[in-house]
Enzyme design. Structure first.
Site, PDB file in Angstrom:
ATOM      1  N   GLU A   1       3.452   3.624   0.338  1.00 35.50           N
ATOM      2  CA  GLU A   1       3.071   2.582  -0.737  1.00 35.50           C
ATOM      3  C   GLU A   1       3.903   2.116  -1.241  1.00 35.50           C
ATOM      4  O   GLU A   1       4.676   2.540  -1.718  1.00 35.50           O
ATOM      5  CB  GLU A   1       2.342   3.844  -1.469  1.00 35.50           C
TER       6      GLU A   1
ATOM      7  N   ARG B   1      11.022   0.185  -4.291  1.00 35.22           N
ATOM      8  CA  ARG B   1      10.668   0.413  -3.347  1.00 35.22           C
ATOM      9  C   ARG B   1      10.801  -0.614  -2.271  1.00 35.22           C
ATOM     10  O   ARG B   1      10.847  -0.423  -1.338  1.00 35.22           O
ATOM     11  CB  ARG B   1       9.241   0.839  -3.277  1.00 35.22           C
TER      12      ARG B   1
ATOM     13  N   ARG C   1       8.759   8.741 -15.397  1.00 35.91           N
ATOM     14  CA  ARG C   1       8.142   9.742 -14.876  1.00 35.91           C
ATOM     15  C   ARG C   1       8.782  11.594 -14.311  1.00 35.91           C
ATOM     16  O   ARG C   1       9.562  11.563 -13.454  1.00 35.91           O
ATOM     17  CB  ARG C   1       7.534  10.014 -13.373  1.00 35.91           C
TER      18      ARG C   1
ATOM     19  N   ARG D   1      11.001   7.879  -4.671  1.00 39.74           N
ATOM     20  CA  ARG D   1       9.565   9.140  -5.164  1.00 39.74           C
ATOM     21  C   ARG D   1      11.226   9.646  -6.668  1.00 39.74           C
ATOM     22  O   ARG D   1      12.146  10.323  -6.784  1.00 39.74           O
ATOM     23  CB  ARG D   1       9.464   9.825  -4.434  1.00 39.74           C
TER      24      ARG D   1
ATOM     25  N   SER E   1      -0.298  -0.379  -6.196  1.00 36.03           N
ATOM     26  CA  SER E   1      -1.822   0.448  -6.122  1.00 36.03           C
ATOM     27  C   SER E   1      -2.206  -0.294  -6.227  1.00 36.03           C
ATOM     28  O   SER E   1      -1.664  -0.667  -8.149  1.00 36.03           O
ATOM     29  CB  SER E   1      -1.883   1.789  -6.048  1.00 36.03           C
TER      30      SER E   1
END
Length: 426
Positions: free
Chosen positions: A346, A388, A259, A274, A349
């Protein structure tokens, strides 16, 4: 993607849903073009019917009348020829605008503007009480020599890292643990998908055209690096009609994800939160419409089980209308406690997308043999994001001397070792 019929028949409801999402949409232009398209189609159909009627009279007409009929049919044919490209142009613009419309939130979703309006559903685990100030994971990882941000950046630029020694082992061990639990306890089928996909596959799950700036594109080959395994796995049944009695289908895939994070400037730029490249175990389900919400709750529990196996405290959040993703009808986020950051982050999800993706990717099912084919409902969720999870383990299991305890569930992967400690060279 929403159907034109739904948009046409539920305009007021749709306007309220988009207002609840706090997002601008091309709804007005879609309705305008749809009305114009139908007017032109009606005119074309009426002209075709009239032309056919007149054509049937030409052979029986007297010479004087025959020429008049011929002239009339030619005029109608000319007008029909004018209408066809107009209709085609309108339909092209309509198709493009429909791809920009987000999904409609499920009625059970909380109405809100942003993440501050999300609803906490439950918590699990107890936050560890430290008698020292806990460090953030990037300091711990660098001191242990298991996460090398500088060398990663030298290789690929900012927001890339290299996992070294125990860091690489930890990443592999976590992925294996996640897969083993999802396969052995939750009944998923493992998929190893391509990491490069065609543009239409990205369209199928909603990454294109909306999030094109966030994708890595291989222009010479007209391919995209996947941002998540959701993309290839959801499209696995692209263009298919699934037979009766196979739903729900449950897939799980481990993959690298890529990403640009184009819209995330300044957020979580340090550490493993991130990144431009990361690894994730992804769950994907195909379900009948009436199964979807129950399958979502089940998927959330499946993701929770990984955090529980690692004894990481977390909370489950129901996202409000203003914080949901573009394709989602309902989303739960799992947020793990990060003591070094002093906040929840987070880590998973889980969403149901209704028939939104299935309409784009043309994925249908039959309830019984010979029955009318219906659009399936698709679901996806992280189970979990590996980087994460590493960050959460480092922060929650750290000791004052900089060493990090290895969770019991991972002892086997480290040959029985119970602690990560700094190597002699890194």
């Amino acid at each position: 993607m929403l159907s034109l019929q739904y948009i046409r028949e539920h305009e007021a409801e749709l306007r309220q849903a988009m207002a609840n999402r706090h997002t601008e949409t091309p709804l007005d232009r879609i309705l305008e073009l749809d009305s114009l398209r139908r007017e032109l189609l009606q005119e074309r159909e009426a002209l075709q019917a009239q032309r056919n009627q007149l054509s049937s009279q030409i052979g029986k007409a007297d010479p004087a009348t025959r020429q008049s009929l011929i002239d009339q049919t030619r005029g109608m044919s000319a007008r029909i020829s004018e209408l066809e490209p107009q209709v085609k142009e309108i339909e092209g613009e309509l198709d493009a605008l429909l791809l920009q419309m987000p999904n409609v939130p499920d009625p059970s979703v909380v109405v809100g503007a942003n993440e501050s309006d999300n609803l906490e559903v439950r918590r699990w685990g107890t936050k560890r009480q430290f008698d020292f100030t806990p460090k953030p994971h990037w300091e711990l990882g660098e001191a242990l020599g298991i996460v090398d941000f500088e060398r990663g950046a030298n290789l690929a630029g900012s927001r890339f890292e290299a996992l070294i020694g125990d860091g690489a082992t930890l990443s592999r061990a976590l992925a294996n643990l996640m897969l083993e639990i999802h396969l052995g306890e939750h009944g998923y089928t493992e998929v190893s998908p391509p990491y490069l996909v065609k543009p239409e596959v990205m369209v199928g799950t909603g990454q294109l055209p909306k999030f094109g700036d966030d994708a890595y594109q291989i222009e010479s080959d007209e391919l995209y690096l996947i941002p998540t395994a959701e993309v290839p796995v959801t499209n696995l049944h692209r263009g298919e009609i699934l037979p009766p009695d196979v739903l729900p289908i449950k897939y799980v895939a481990y993959s690298a994800c890529f990403r640009r994070e184009a819209g995330a400037a300044g957020r979580d730029t340090r550490g493993l939160i991130r990144r431009h490249q990361f690894h994730k175990v992804e769950m994907v389900k195909f379900a009948e419409p009436e199964q979807a919400l129950d399958e979502l709750e089940s998927m959330v529990r499946d993701a929770e089980s990984i955090l529980q196996a690692l004894e990481l405290p977390y909370r489950v959040m129901l996202l409000c209308t203003g914080d949901m993703g573009f394709t989602s009808r309902k989303t739960y986020d799992l947020e793990v406690w990060m003591p070094g950051l002093d906040r929840y982050v987070e880590i998973s999800s889980c969403s149901t997308c209704g028939d939104f993706q299935a309409r784009r990717a043309d994925i249908k099912f039959r309830r019984t043999a010979g029955a009318h084919a219906e659009l399936v409902h698709t679901l996806n969720g992280s189970g979990l994001a590996v980087g994460r999870t590493i960050a959460a383990l480092l922060e929650n299991y750290q000791h004052e001397n900089g060493s990090v305890e290895i969770p019991e569930a991972l002892h086997g992967a480290f040959g029985g070792r119970t602690e990560l400690a700094a190597p002699r060279f890194h």
